[in-house]
Scaffold this motif. Structure first.
Motif, PDB file in Angstrom:
ATOM      1  N   ASP A 122      -5.749-107.643  51.382  1.00 52.77           N
ATOM      2  CA  ASP A 122      -4.745-107.503  50.327  1.00 52.77           C
ATOM      3  C   ASP A 122      -4.057-106.146  50.263  1.00 52.77           C
ATOM      4  OD1 ASP A 122      -5.367-110.090  49.483  1.00 52.77           O
ATOM      5  OD2 ASP A 122      -6.928-109.365  48.115  1.00 52.77           O
ATOM      6  N   PHE A 123      -4.426-105.210  51.143  1.00 51.22           N
ATOM      7  CA  PHE A 123      -3.946-103.844  50.982  1.00 51.22           C
ATOM      8  C   PHE A 123      -3.321-103.285  52.262  1.00 51.22           C
ATOM      9  CE2 PHE A 123      -7.358-104.453  47.913  1.00 51.22           C
ATOM     10  CZ  PHE A 123      -6.765-103.998  46.745  1.00 51.22           C
ATOM     11  N   ASP A 124      -2.661-102.143  52.090  1.00 55.20           N
ATOM     12  CA  ASP A 124      -2.129-101.371  53.218  1.00 55.20           C
ATOM     13  C   ASP A 124      -3.211-100.369  53.620  1.00 55.20           C
ATOM     14  OD1 ASP A 124       0.411-102.620  52.952  1.00 55.20           O
ATOM     15  OD2 ASP A 124       0.939-101.206  51.359  1.00 55.20           O
ATOM     16  N   ILE A 125      -3.686-100.470  54.847  1.00 52.79           N
ATOM     17  CA  ILE A 125      -4.795 -99.642  55.298  1.00 52.79           C
ATOM     18  C   ILE A 125      -4.418 -98.917  56.591  1.00 52.79           C
ATOM     19  CG2 ILE A 125      -7.245 -99.590  55.943  1.00 52.79           C
ATOM     20  CD1 ILE A 125      -6.773-100.594  53.079  1.00 52.79           C
ATOM     21  N   PRO A 126      -4.192 -97.611  56.510  1.00 52.99           N
ATOM     22  CA  PRO A 126      -3.933 -96.861  57.742  1.00 52.99           C
ATOM     23  C   PRO A 126      -5.114 -97.014  58.715  1.00 52.99           C
ATOM     24  CG  PRO A 126      -3.455 -95.517  55.813  1.00 52.99           C
ATOM     25  CD  PRO A 126      -4.140 -96.759  55.326  1.00 52.99           C
ATOM     26  N   LEU A 128       3.061 -97.094  52.237  1.00 53.63           N
ATOM     27  CA  LEU A 128       1.868 -97.580  51.556  1.00 53.63           C
ATOM     28  C   LEU A 128       2.199 -97.988  50.124  1.00 53.63           C
ATOM     29  CD1 LEU A 128      -0.671 -94.886  52.817  1.00 53.63           C
ATOM     30  CD2 LEU A 128      -0.219 -97.151  53.781  1.00 53.63           C
ATOM     31  N   LYS A 129       2.215 -99.294  49.891  1.00 50.03           N
ATOM     32  CA  LYS A 129       2.511 -99.812  48.557  1.00 50.03           C
ATOM     33  C   LYS A 129       1.234-100.174  47.814  1.00 50.03           C
ATOM     34  CE  LYS A 129       6.850-101.918  49.999  1.00 50.03           C
ATOM     35  NZ  LYS A 129       7.525-103.196  50.259  1.00 50.03           N
ATOM     36  N   LYS A 130       0.304-100.768  48.534  1.00 48.82           N
ATOM     37  CA  LYS A 130      -0.932-101.254  47.918  1.00 48.82           C
ATOM     38  C   LYS A 130      -2.122-100.620  48.632  1.00 48.82           C
ATOM     39  CE  LYS A 130      -1.370-105.503  46.781  1.00 48.82           C
ATOM     40  NZ  LYS A 130      -1.572-106.945  46.899  1.00 48.82           N
ATOM     41  N   VAL A 131      -2.790 -99.700  47.947  1.00 52.37           N
ATOM     42  CA  VAL A 131      -3.955 -99.025  48.503  1.00 52.37           C
ATOM     43  C   VAL A 131      -5.130 -99.241  47.549  1.00 52.37           C
ATOM     44  CG1 VAL A 131      -4.915 -96.785  49.170  1.00 52.37           C
ATOM     45  CG2 VAL A 131      -2.528 -97.295  49.652  1.00 52.37           C
ATOM     46  N   PRO A 132      -6.297 -99.624  48.063  1.00 53.98           N
ATOM     47  CA  PRO A 132      -7.441 -99.814  47.168  1.00 53.98           C
ATOM     48  C   PRO A 132      -7.910 -98.472  46.592  1.00 53.98           C
ATOM     49  CG  PRO A 132      -8.104-100.089  49.455  1.00 53.98           C
ATOM     50  CD  PRO A 132      -6.619 -99.927  49.455  1.00 53.98           C
ATOM     51  N   GLY A 133      -8.259 -98.476  45.332  1.00 55.42           N
ATOM     52  CA  GLY A 133      -8.690 -97.249  44.672  1.00 55.42           C
ATOM     53  C   GLY A 133     -10.002 -96.698  45.187  1.00 55.42           C
ATOM     54  N   ASP A 134     -10.810 -97.553  45.829  1.00 55.51           N
ATOM     55  CA  ASP A 134     -12.118 -97.105  46.306  1.00 55.51           C
ATOM     56  C   ASP A 134     -12.180 -96.948  47.823  1.00 55.51           C
ATOM     57  OD1 ASP A 134     -12.009 -99.805  46.979  1.00 55.51           O
ATOM     58  OD2 ASP A 134     -14.065-100.221  46.345  1.00 55.51           O
TER      59      ASP A 134
END
Length: 165
Positions: free
Chosen positions: A35-39, A133-139
């Motif tokens: 669900d996220f943008d992950i470098p 990066l639009k959606k990055v997990p907080g953890d």
């Protein structure tokens, strides 16, 4: 599932079926999110309980007439890497090298060519690393970016987090 039930194959030698059991066992222990943008294509939560795979990475690849899921191999890499970082306090580069070799062997044990698998990863690596990066997990654990002194990616992650919250 009981621990002994996960061991469907038994061998003291290097064995593809045993490695397949390992990949399945690792998959049972963590949650996976697309669900996220992950470098760097994939990463892990700070507590290691969740593996993040970039939402833009294809979920499958075609190989010799069959559709193969990519997540089990990435998950294996990330779980091993995170364990080595947390439990043995290895530097990211060392943990990554070991995890990459295990990922490679898991790919081969599944009957895929490493070169074909890597081709899919390399085709997607640059667009994912350069994406906004639009959606990055907080953890998200930022150890890889910190250990590599990848300050531009760290900055992008911080800005995405600030925009989110």
């Amino acid at each position: 599932m009981k621990l002994e039930d996960e061991v469907r194959h038994n061998s003291e030698d290097i064995d593809d079926a045993v490695l397949g059991d390992v990949v399945l066992a690792l998959h049972r222990r963590v949650k996976v999110s697309h669900d996220f943008d992950i470098p760097y294509i994939a990463g892990y939560s700070k507590d290691g309980g969740r593996i993040y795979i970039d939402r833009h990475l294809p979920r499958t690849m075609q190989w010799k007439g069959r559709t193969v899921r990519l997540a089990p191999f990435l998950l294996t890499h990330e779980v091993v890497e995170k364990s080595l970082l947390d439990e043995l306090k290895l530097h990211y580069l060392h943990a990554h090298q070991i995890a990459l070799r295990i990922e490679r062997d898991a790919v081969k044990a599944a009957g895929l060519a490493w070169r074909a698998y890597q081709s899919v990863m390399k085709q997607n690596e640059k667009p994912i690393d350069e994406e906004y990066l639009k959606k990055v997990p907080g953890d998200l654990d930022v150890t890889p970016y910190r250990d590599l002194k990848d300050y531009s990616t760290l900055d992008r992650l911080i800005k995405a987090e600030q925009a989110r919250g």
